[in-house]
Design a protein around this motif. Structure first.
Motif, short mmCIF file in Angstrom:
data_model
loop_
_atom_site.label_atom_id
_atom_site.label_comp_id
_atom_site.label_asym_id
_atom_site.label_seq_id
_atom_site.Cartn_x
_atom_site.Cartn_y
_atom_site.Cartn_z
N PHE A 219 0.85 -1.19 0.00
CA PHE A 219 0.00 0.00 0.00
C PHE A 219 0.89 1.25 0.00
O PHE A 219 0.74 2.14 -0.84
CB PHE A 219 -0.91 -0.05 1.24
N ASN A 222 2.86 1.63 -3.36
CA ASN A 222 2.08 1.99 -4.55
C ASN A 222 1.29 3.28 -4.42
O ASN A 222 1.13 4.01 -5.41
CB ASN A 222 1.11 0.85 -4.90
N LEU A 223 0.77 3.53 -3.23
CA LEU A 223 -0.13 4.68 -3.03
C LEU A 223 0.28 5.44 -1.77
O LEU A 223 -0.48 5.52 -0.79
CB LEU A 223 -1.59 4.19 -2.91
N ARG A 275 -3.87 -7.44 -4.24
CA ARG A 275 -3.61 -6.56 -5.38
C ARG A 275 -4.91 -5.91 -5.85
O ARG A 275 -4.94 -4.74 -6.21
CB ARG A 275 -2.97 -7.36 -6.52
N LEU A 278 -5.78 -3.09 -3.53
CA LEU A 278 -4.99 -1.90 -3.87
C LEU A 278 -5.50 -1.25 -5.16
O LEU A 278 -5.47 -0.03 -5.31
CB LEU A 278 -3.51 -2.26 -4.00
N GLY A 279 -5.97 -2.09 -6.10
CA GLY A 279 -6.55 -1.57 -7.34
C GLY A 279 -7.79 -0.73 -7.06
O GLY A 279 -7.99 0.34 -7.66
N ARG A 282 -6.69 2.53 -5.57
CA ARG A 282 -6.13 3.39 -6.62
C ARG A 282 -7.24 4.01 -7.47
O ARG A 282 -7.18 5.20 -7.81
CB ARG A 282 -5.18 2.57 -7.51
N GLU A 285 -8.76 6.76 -5.39
CA GLU A 285 -7.78 7.52 -4.59
C GLU A 285 -8.16 8.99 -4.42
O GLU A 285 -8.17 9.52 -3.31
CB GLU A 285 -6.39 7.41 -5.22
N ASP A 286 -8.49 9.64 -5.52
CA ASP A 286 -8.80 11.08 -5.46
C ASP A 286 -9.99 11.37 -4.57
O ASP A 286 -10.01 12.36 -3.83
CB ASP A 286 -9.05 11.63 -6.87
N CYS A 315 -6.47 -0.27 -13.18
CA CYS A 315 -5.86 0.14 -11.90
C CYS A 315 -5.10 -1.01 -11.26
O CYS A 315 -4.02 -0.82 -10.70
CB CYS A 315 -6.93 0.67 -10.94
N ILE A 319 -0.74 -1.65 -10.31
CA ILE A 319 -0.20 -1.96 -8.97
C ILE A 319 1.00 -2.90 -9.10
O ILE A 319 0.90 -3.97 -9.70
CB ILE A 319 -1.28 -2.59 -8.07
#
Length: 352
Positions: A219, A222-223, A275, A278-279, A282, A285-286, A315, A319
């Motif tokens: 995490f 990647n982000l 994964r 996390l996708g 992502r 995210e915003d 997305c 990752i």
């Protein structure tokens, strides 16, 4: 006004035409992929399963007609369960249900605890009615209600050490939609016997913490911005990951998209579950960066309905499941070692 209405009408017509064109192309791709899977890959499974060509085709999603077969082969049958063994445990489950219904006593029936009775009857019954409710096929009177009840009941007899845990019904339901009853049970039991699923369904806190800690390594990698945002609110992975992992995303994502996730999960194993998580982070995210603790928790617990396979898999593909030079399994091993050493160092017996 008439001109504007005409413009809107033309725009809508173009949009419909584009959607139909995309759908037609998608159907053509599925049809051609199905031929390749049936004629080339499945007859030569062991040789072809790990080839680059097959892995790429697999990533694009399995044709529904071969999905169940590929899942079964990929999950395997390390437990050596046969259809006959399933029938034996199903018979045991039916005997238990019968004995429960015949006694209204609060005392335990012979060899059966109150907790077992609740797990076998109340929890399973309650969960079946809440499994994909919009489909209506698993609810009482639906075509798959009894099959789902049978598989879950048989499993509680087969694995009394695990028992029934909420969330299992969604996994069993997805398998039922893609496999015959006995094959669905075999895949279900083997799937739940994988280390990650076993850790979560047995609520093995020590193992779960190792998975969460490993997830956080990737995490942060990647982000990083979102990772720090979550940290600032002390928002830990268990708040959203448990529900995702428990149901293998089948409750959190639209069913067709969840099946796409299952496709690659069967190819890549537990790593792909994290994964995918996390996708999702992502993809949103915003939005998540603008939210506080409560709103993030609410958002991740109930993801938007309009999430599409194309956006999510783009997305997920972005990752990187590699931390410096370490892959998922190596990071997991390092985390496990660090936790063990930490426990040793904090032991009063060792300090004295």
């Amino acid at each position: 006004m008439v001109a504007e209405a005409k413009k809107r009408e033309i725009k809508e017509a173009h949009k419909r035409k584009r959607i139909m064109k995309e759908r037609f192309k998608q159907e053509e791709n599925i049809a051609s992929a199905m031929v390749i899977w049936i004629n080339e890959i499945l007859p030569n499974w062991e040789v072809m399963r790990s080839t680059r060509r097959v892995r790429e085709l697999w990533w694009q999603g399995l044709p529904p007609s071969v999905r169940g077969k590929v899942w079964s082969l990929a999950v395997g049958n390390e437990l050596n369960i046969t259809p006959e063994l399933y029938e034996i445990f199903l018979s045991r489950a039916k005997e238990r249900w019968k004995s429960f219904s015949e006694t209204s006593s609060d005392n335990d029936t012979e060899g059966i605890s109150v907790a077992d009775r609740e797990a076998s009857l109340e929890l399973i019954k309650l969960d079946i009615s809440r499994t994909f409710p919009s489909l209506y096929i698993f609810q009482k009177g639906g075509p798959y209600h009894d099959v789902l009840h049978s598989i879950l009941g048989a499993y509680t007899c087969y694995r009394p050490d695990v028992g029934y845990v909420q969330g299992m019904s969604f996994i069993a339901a997805v398998l039922i939609l893609n496999l015959e009853e006995a094959d669905a049970f075999i895949a279900f039991a083997n799937l739940l016997n994988k280390p990650c699923q076993l850790a979560f369904f047995r609520v093995d806190h020590s193992m779960m913490l190792k998975y969460f800690a490993t997830f956080e390594v990737f995490f942060e990698e990647n982000l990083s911005k979102l990772f720090l945002h979550f940290k600032s609110y002390s928002l830990t992975p268990d708040i959203y990951l448990i529900d995702w992992i428990f149901t293998l995303y089948s409750k959190s994502l639209p069913l067709d998209l969840a099946c796409r996730v299952w496709d690659v999960f069967c190819r890549d194993g537990e790593e792909f579950l994290f994964r995918t998580g996390l996708g999702i982070l992502r993809l949103y995210e915003d939005i998540l960066l603008q939210m506080d603790f409560i709103h993030i928790a609410q958002f991740l617990t109930k993801l938007p309905d309009d999430i599409t396979a194309e956006k999510l898999f783009t997305c997920i593909a972005a990752i990187q499941m590699q931390n410096s030079t370490k892959k998922w399994t190596q990071v997991f091993a390092s985390v496990t070692k660090d936790i063990k050493e930490g426990e040793k160092n904090s032991s009063p017996a060792l300090k004295s």
